[in-house]
Design an enzyme around this catalytic site. Structure first.
Site, PDB file in Angstrom:
ATOM      1  N   LYS A 125      13.716  13.992  38.055  1.00  0.00           N
ATOM      2  CA  LYS A 125      12.507  14.926  38.138  1.00  0.00           C
ATOM      3  C   LYS A 125      11.426  14.304  39.660  1.00  0.00           C
ATOM      4  O   LYS A 125      11.082  15.054  40.187  1.00  0.00           O
ATOM      5  CB  LYS A 125      11.748  15.282  37.070  1.00  0.00           C
ATOM      6  N   ASN A 148       3.278  13.522  37.242  1.00  0.00           N
ATOM      7  CA  ASN A 148       3.714  12.372  36.627  1.00  0.00           C
ATOM      8  C   ASN A 148       4.490  11.310  37.720  1.00  0.00           C
ATOM      9  O   ASN A 148       4.851  10.258  37.610  1.00  0.00           O
ATOM     10  CB  ASN A 148       4.844  12.815  35.639  1.00  0.00           C
ATOM     11  N   HIS A 194      12.469   9.205  24.600  1.00  0.00           N
ATOM     12  CA  HIS A 194      11.405   9.468  24.120  1.00  0.00           C
ATOM     13  C   HIS A 194      11.247  10.110  22.754  1.00  0.00           C
ATOM     14  O   HIS A 194      10.378  10.871  22.112  1.00  0.00           O
ATOM     15  CB  HIS A 194      10.285  10.624  24.954  1.00  0.00           C
TER      16      HIS A 194
END
Length: 462
Positions: A125, A148, A194
């Site tokens: 990303k 981010n 995660h």
């Protein structure tokens, strides 16, 4: 900065005064909100006070006065258990949101038609976000990039119909942004990650899907099963599939180094990645396909796209070309903190002198065994050395170098002895926390050591 005027006159609690948290507090204050900020680190509280932000102990606060809790994305919302501030907010019936949500509400208030491109995915990303921003800037657009990727979204200029925001979103940020509705949403891929924060793979995938659920148009990776399941649930009219495997109408796909536009059933070659070191590997071909799909939607022509691809510098620590020494190329892939990420690097090179190790993650490097024949020798650093040595035993020659200094020194020596093209690859397949505070510091150390080698020829700016 984007002042958060949509919260003018409201009292809000804020927890987490790291980089994005402090910016968020200042943006809320600039927009007329009354902010009470808190952090478990007293130094962060003191820094906020010097910036004019009111701080206080939210444990003893009257939560009935707060309309919202603005939570830093790094603070646990659900797993392994909610942070104490989240528990207090939930008990008081106070909504819990983050800085991406504040931006979304401000956009809805002041410029609801402002271009807003949001990007997520387990891998790729950041590169895709940077590449989208680069192509659009090169085409003459006013582009703001953040999220981010490292620049807090509220530190950017406010949304405007003449300005494009290109924003990377982690699953943590999406979880705190219930009204997220970008003009274009990009979901590249979904692989396990995660789970300590989201509990299950199903919940992690569901959070990722939220980024495209309300998007006016969606760019969806088609190379993994979970992403394909999301594609099946979406209206095809406003969805473009990208990747390596889906070449049917409605896709922009990579075929070798070529990127093909087949959105409407006409197969048109748009770009060629041959010789672009910052975009080598199949994973970057998918990233490029997603970025090119957005460029096409933004009416950027093929000539401008190709020119921008060739000038794209790439991102530090992501298969970053550092230097050459004779016939050896040194690659900094410190961002590869798990086997899935390292697999992309190993697949992209041959004759590899592989520096790996650190704080191992579940599964270690066992999934990488199919790539072991590409490795000439491995150099083990950090806490995972014993575990990784046992896996490599009998399959790959290895040296327990322990430290980055010794690993770089030995790999450079061995590369010179090969007298043939080779790659000294830092791709640790591990977290950095045993020896470094983060992967950036680890990668910077590798780069510094490499560039100090006698006779080295740097391939990027110092």
């Amino acid at each position: 900065m984007t002042p958060v005027t949509s919260f003018s006159g409201k009292a809000v609690a804020l927890f987490g005064l790291g980089g994005s948290g402090l910016v968020t507090a200042l943006a809320l204050k600039a927009g007329g909100a009354h902010v009470v900020a808190c952090d478990d680190n007293p130094a962060k509280m003191a820094e906020a006070q010097t910036k004019g932000v009111e701080t206080g102990d939210l444990r003893s606060a009257d939560w009935s006065r707060f309309s919202s809790l603005i939570l830093s994305p790094g603070v646990p919302l659900t797993h392994p258990e909610p942070h104490w501030s989240a528990k207090l907010a939930q008990a008081a019936g106070v909504e819990i949101i983050g800085d991406i949500e504040l931006f979304c509400r401000e956009r809805a208030k002041i410029a609801p038609n402002a271009p807003f491109i949001a990007i997520t995915g387990t891998n790729g990303k950041s590169t895709t976000t940077a590449l989208i921003a680069h192509i659009l800037r090169e085409a003459g657009h006013d582009v703001q990039m953040g999220g981010n990727i490292g620049t807090a979204i509220l530190s950017l200029k406010p949304p405007s119909e003449r300005r494009i925001h290109v924003i990377e979103c982690s699953s943590f940020q999406i979880d705190l942004a219930p009204s997220l509705a970008p003009s274009i949403g990009v979901l590249l891929n979904i692989t396990p990650d995660h789970l300590d924060r989201h509990g299950t793979m199903e919940e992690y995938a569901a959070i990722k899907e939220r980024l495209v659920a309300k998007a006016a148009k969606a760019i969806l990776g088609a190379d993994d099963a979970l992403s394909r399941a999301i594609i099946a649930r979406r209206p095809q009219a406003n969805t473009i599939r990208v990747g390596l495997t889906d070449r049917d109408a409605g896709s922009v796909y990579a075929q070798g180094s070529r990127i093909i536009d087949n959105r409407d059933g006409r197969v048109i070659e748009v770009a060629d990645l041959t010789g672009i070191g910052s975009l080598r590997g199949d994973h970057n071909a998918q990233n490029a396909a997603a970025a090119i799909a957005i460029a096409l939607l933004s009416d950027v022509d093929a000539v401008a796209i190709q020119r921008a691809l060739r000038s794209f510098p790439g991102l530090p620590h992501r298969m970053e070309e550092v230097a050459r020494l004779g016939e050896a190329l040194f690659i900094n892939d410190s961002k590869a903190t798990n086997a899935d990420s390292t697999e992309k690097a190993l697949a992209s090179f041959d004759n590899i002198l592989w520096i790996l190790g650190g704080k191992a993650k579940d599964g270690g490097i066992t999934p990488l065994k199919p790539y072991f024949p590409k490795v000439r020798k491995a150099y083990l650093i950090g806490a995972a050395s014993d575990e990784f040595a046992a896996i490599l035993e009998g399959a790959v020659p290895y040296s327990r170098t322990s430290t980055m200094e010794k690993a770089v020194e030995q790999a450079a020596h061995d590369a010179a002895a090969i007298n043939a093209p080779s790659v000294v690859l830092l791709s640790p397949a591990c977290a950095s926390y045993d020896q470094y505070p983060n992967f950036e510091v680890r990668g910077d150390h590798f780069r510094t050591l490499v560039r100090a080698l006698p006779g080295i020829n740097p391939t990027r700016g110092a």
